[in-house]
Design a protein around this motif. Structure first.
Motif, PDB file in Angstrom:
ATOM      1  N   ARG A 103       0.712  13.876   1.086  1.00 34.77           N
ATOM      2  CA  ARG A 103       0.462  14.241   2.487  1.00 34.77           C
ATOM      3  C   ARG A 103       1.769  14.443   3.244  1.00 34.77           C
ATOM      4  N   LEU A 104       2.738  13.584   2.977  1.00 34.55           N
ATOM      5  CA  LEU A 104       4.030  13.735   3.637  1.00 34.55           C
ATOM      6  C   LEU A 104       4.727  15.025   3.200  1.00 34.55           C
ATOM      7  N   ALA A 105       4.598  15.374   1.930  1.00 39.50           N
ATOM      8  CA  ALA A 105       5.195  16.625   1.439  1.00 39.50           C
ATOM      9  C   ALA A 105       4.588  17.827   2.146  1.00 39.50           C
ATOM     10  N   GLU A 106       3.294  17.773   2.447  1.00 37.31           N
ATOM     11  CA  GLU A 106       2.650  18.868   3.179  1.00 37.31           C
ATOM     12  C   GLU A 106       3.217  19.010   4.581  1.00 37.31           C
ATOM     13  N   GLN A 107       3.780  17.910   5.120  1.00 37.54           N
ATOM     14  CA  GLN A 107       4.410  17.942   6.442  1.00 37.54           C
ATOM     15  C   GLN A 107       5.916  18.179   6.347  1.00 37.54           C
ATOM     16  N   GLU A 108       6.377  18.573   5.157  1.00 35.19           N
ATOM     17  CA  GLU A 108       7.775  18.915   4.897  1.00 35.19           C
ATOM     18  C   GLU A 108       8.699  17.702   4.805  1.00 35.19           C
ATOM     19  N   TYR A 109       8.156  16.525   4.498  1.00 41.12           N
ATOM     20  CA  TYR A 109       8.969  15.360   4.151  1.00 41.12           C
ATOM     21  C   TYR A 109       9.068  15.345   2.632  1.00 41.12           C
ATOM     22  N   ALA A 110      10.199  15.770   2.103  1.00 45.06           N
ATOM     23  CA  ALA A 110      10.356  15.894   0.653  1.00 45.06           C
ATOM     24  C   ALA A 110      11.101  14.680   0.110  1.00 45.06           C
ATOM     25  N   TYR A 111      10.362  13.723  -0.431  1.00 47.38           N
ATOM     26  CA  TYR A 111      10.960  12.516  -1.001  1.00 47.38           C
ATOM     27  C   TYR A 111      10.932  12.600  -2.518  1.00 47.38           C
ATOM     28  N   GLY A 112      12.118  12.455  -3.128  1.00 46.98           N
ATOM     29  CA  GLY A 112      12.187  12.400  -4.578  1.00 46.98           C
ATOM     30  C   GLY A 112      11.630  11.083  -5.079  1.00 46.98           C
ATOM     31  N   PRO A 113      11.480  10.949  -6.403  1.00 46.04           N
ATOM     32  CA  PRO A 113      10.870   9.746  -6.980  1.00 46.04           C
ATOM     33  C   PRO A 113      11.551   8.446  -6.572  1.00 46.04           C
ATOM     34  N   ALA A 114      12.870   8.439  -6.408  1.00 45.43           N
ATOM     35  CA  ALA A 114      13.583   7.210  -6.057  1.00 45.43           C
ATOM     36  C   ALA A 114      13.230   6.722  -4.662  1.00 45.43           C
ATOM     37  N   PHE A 115      12.768   7.631  -3.799  1.00 46.23           N
ATOM     38  CA  PHE A 115      12.491   7.274  -2.409  1.00 46.23           C
ATOM     39  C   PHE A 115      11.000   7.214  -2.092  1.00 46.23           C
ATOM     40  N   GLN A 116      10.173   7.084  -3.122  1.00 41.88           N
ATOM     41  CA  GLN A 116       8.732   6.935  -2.921  1.00 41.88           C
ATOM     42  C   GLN A 116       8.338   5.493  -3.201  1.00 41.88           C
ATOM     43  N   GLY A 117       8.897   4.576  -2.409  1.00 38.43           N
ATOM     44  CA  GLY A 117       8.743   3.154  -2.699  1.00 38.43           C
ATOM     45  C   GLY A 117       7.643   2.423  -1.964  1.00 38.43           C
ATOM     46  N   LEU A 118       6.923   3.096  -1.088  1.00 45.51           N
ATOM     47  CA  LEU A 118       5.859   2.436  -0.332  1.00 45.51           C
ATOM     48  C   LEU A 118       4.699   2.116  -1.267  1.00 45.51           C
ATOM     49  N   ARG A 119       4.334   0.823  -1.381  1.00 41.19           N
ATOM     50  CA  ARG A 119       3.266   0.399  -2.302  1.00 41.19           C
ATOM     51  C   ARG A 119       1.982  -0.015  -1.587  1.00 41.19           C
ATOM     52  N   ARG A 120       2.106  -0.836  -0.531  1.00 41.16           N
ATOM     53  CA  ARG A 120       0.941  -1.277   0.232  1.00 41.16           C
ATOM     54  C   ARG A 120       1.337  -1.402   1.694  1.00 41.16           C
ATOM     55  N   VAL A 121       0.366  -1.198   2.582  1.00 39.90           N
ATOM     56  CA  VAL A 121       0.613  -1.268   4.024  1.00 39.90           C
ATOM     57  C   VAL A 121      -0.552  -1.974   4.690  1.00 39.90           C
ATOM     58  N   TRP A 122      -0.224  -2.793   5.730  1.00 44.34           N
ATOM     59  CA  TRP A 122      -1.244  -3.464   6.529  1.00 44.34           C
ATOM     60  C   TRP A 122      -0.926  -3.287   7.999  1.00 44.34           C
ATOM     61  N   LYS A 123      -1.977  -3.165   8.812  1.00 41.09           N
ATOM     62  CA  LYS A 123      -1.834  -3.282  10.261  1.00 41.09           C
ATOM     63  C   LYS A 123      -1.998  -4.746  10.600  1.00 41.09           C
ATOM     64  N   GLY A 124      -1.061  -5.272  11.390  1.00 44.96           N
ATOM     65  CA  GLY A 124      -1.108  -6.676  11.748  1.00 44.96           C
ATOM     66  C   GLY A 124      -2.164  -6.970  12.790  1.00 44.96           C
ATOM     67  N   ALA A 125      -2.444  -8.244  12.954  1.00 45.26           N
ATOM     68  CA  ALA A 125      -3.418  -8.665  13.963  1.00 45.26           C
ATOM     69  C   ALA A 125      -2.880  -8.399  15.366  1.00 45.26           C
ATOM     70  N   ASP A 126      -1.550  -8.442  15.532  1.00 43.43           N
ATOM     71  CA  ASP A 126      -0.935  -8.159  16.827  1.00 43.43           C
ATOM     72  C   ASP A 126      -0.684  -6.661  16.970  1.00 43.43           C
ATOM     73  N   GLU A 127      -0.917  -6.136  18.158  1.00 41.87           N
ATOM     74  CA  GLU A 127      -0.689  -4.715  18.430  1.00 41.87           C
ATOM     75  C   GLU A 127       0.775  -4.359  18.152  1.00 41.87           C
ATOM     76  N   GLY A 128       0.976  -3.242  17.463  1.00 45.98           N
ATOM     77  CA  GLY A 128       2.331  -2.770  17.198  1.00 45.98           C
ATOM     78  C   GLY A 128       3.029  -3.454  16.045  1.00 45.98           C
ATOM     79  N   GLU A 129       2.296  -4.232  15.257  1.00 42.01           N
ATOM     80  CA  GLU A 129       2.879  -4.945  14.125  1.00 42.01           C
ATOM     81  C   GLU A 129       2.347  -4.353  12.831  1.00 42.01           C
ATOM     82  N   LEU A 130       3.256  -3.972  11.934  1.00 38.53           N
ATOM     83  CA  LEU A 130       2.898  -3.400  10.640  1.00 38.53           C
ATOM     84  C   LEU A 130       3.596  -4.182   9.538  1.00 38.53           C
ATOM     85  N   PHE A 131       2.954  -4.247   8.377  1.00 40.67           N
ATOM     86  CA  PHE A 131       3.515  -4.922   7.219  1.00 40.67           C
ATOM     87  C   PHE A 131       3.446  -3.975   6.030  1.00 40.67           C
TER      88      PHE A 131
END
Length: 198
Positions: A72-100
Motif C-alpha cells: 500500500r505504501l508503494a502505491e503511494q510512492e513510498y519505495a522501501y527496500g527489503p532492509a527498511f520494511q521492518g514494521l511487524r505489528r502495530v497497536w493503537k493505545g488506550a490513550d488518544e495519540g498513543e501508538l505502539f
C-alpha cells in the motif's frame, strides 16, 4: 557531506553540524548547505523518563491490521527496500495519540546491528507509524524535521518495541526498547512537517 564537531566546552558539550554540497568536479567554490545542527554530550542518559515497555503487548491496546502495508505504501510512492520494511505489528493505545509497534531487522541486517548505536533501518521502521495508510488512512504525509532530547541507553538492538505519543499538533515523543522491554533510546520530541508530493 561534511560533519563538523566543535571543541568541547567546560561541561564537555560539543556542537555538531552536518553540511553537504553537490559534487562539482573539482570546483571548490560551491557553497555548503547546512542540513542539521545539534549538540553532543558525554552525559550518561537516565532512563527515568522512559516508558516501561516490559508488559507487551500494551494493556488496553487494539491491534491494527498490517497485511500488505508495504505494498500500500508503494502505491503511494513510498519505495522501501527489503532492509527498511521492518514494521511487524502495530497497536493503537488506550490513550488518544498513543501508538505502539514491533519493528525488527531483516535476517541479512541483524549481524550489522552491533555496528550502530541504533540501526538506521530500525529507527526508520519505527517512524513508519506516521505514514498515511499504516494506522490512519487520512493521515497527511510528513517528514521528520527537528529532534530534541535524544538519548541512547543501549546499543546493538535488532528488534524494538516502540511507543510513539503525540505531544503536539506536529510533534511526537518516542520510547524504544529491546525485545525484553529494556530501554534502548528515548526522544523527548520529534517535530515533523507536512510533505507534498510535488
Amino acid at each position: 557531506v561534511q560533519v563538523v564537531v566543535g571543541n568541547a566546552d567546560e561541561s564537555g558539550r560539543r556542537t555538531l553540524q552536518v553540511h553537504s554540497r553537490p559534487d562539482a568536479d573539482g570546483d571548490d567554490s560551491r557553497p555548503w548547505t547546512t542540513h542539521a545542527t545539534g549538540a553532543l554530550t558525554a552525559d550518561s542518559p537516565s532512563t527515568d523518563g522512559a516508558t516501561n515497555l516490559t508488559a507487551w503487548p500494551p494493556a488496553g491496546a487494539s491491534e491494527v491490521e498490517l497485511a500488505g502495508v508495504y505494498e500500500r505504501l508503494a502505491e503511494q510512492e513510498y519505495a522501501y527496500g527489503p532492509a527498511f520494511q521492518g514494521l511487524r505489528r502495530v497497536w493503537k493505545g488506550a490513550d488518544e495519540g498513543e501508538l505502539f509497534a514491533e519493528v525488527s531487522l531483516a535476517d541479512e541486517q541483524r549481524t550489522d546491528a552491533e555496528r550502530f548505536q541504533l540501526h538506521p533501518a530500525l529507527l526508520d521502521s519505527a517512524l513508519h507509524l506516521l505514514l498515511p495508510g499504516v494506522v490512519d488512512e487520512d493521515r497527511a504525509a510528513v517528514l521528520p524535521f527537528t529532534w530534541a532530547g535524544v538519548s541512547v541507553h543501549a546499543v546493538g538492538a535488532s528488534v524494538l518495541r516502540v511507543r510513539l505519543a503525540q505531544t503536539g499538533p506536529e510533534s511526537v515523543a518516542l520510547d524504544l526498547a529491546d525485545a525484553t522491554g529494556a530501554p534502548v533510546a528515548t526522544v523527548e520530541s520529534m517535530a515533523y512537517r507536512p510533505l507534498s508530493k510535488d
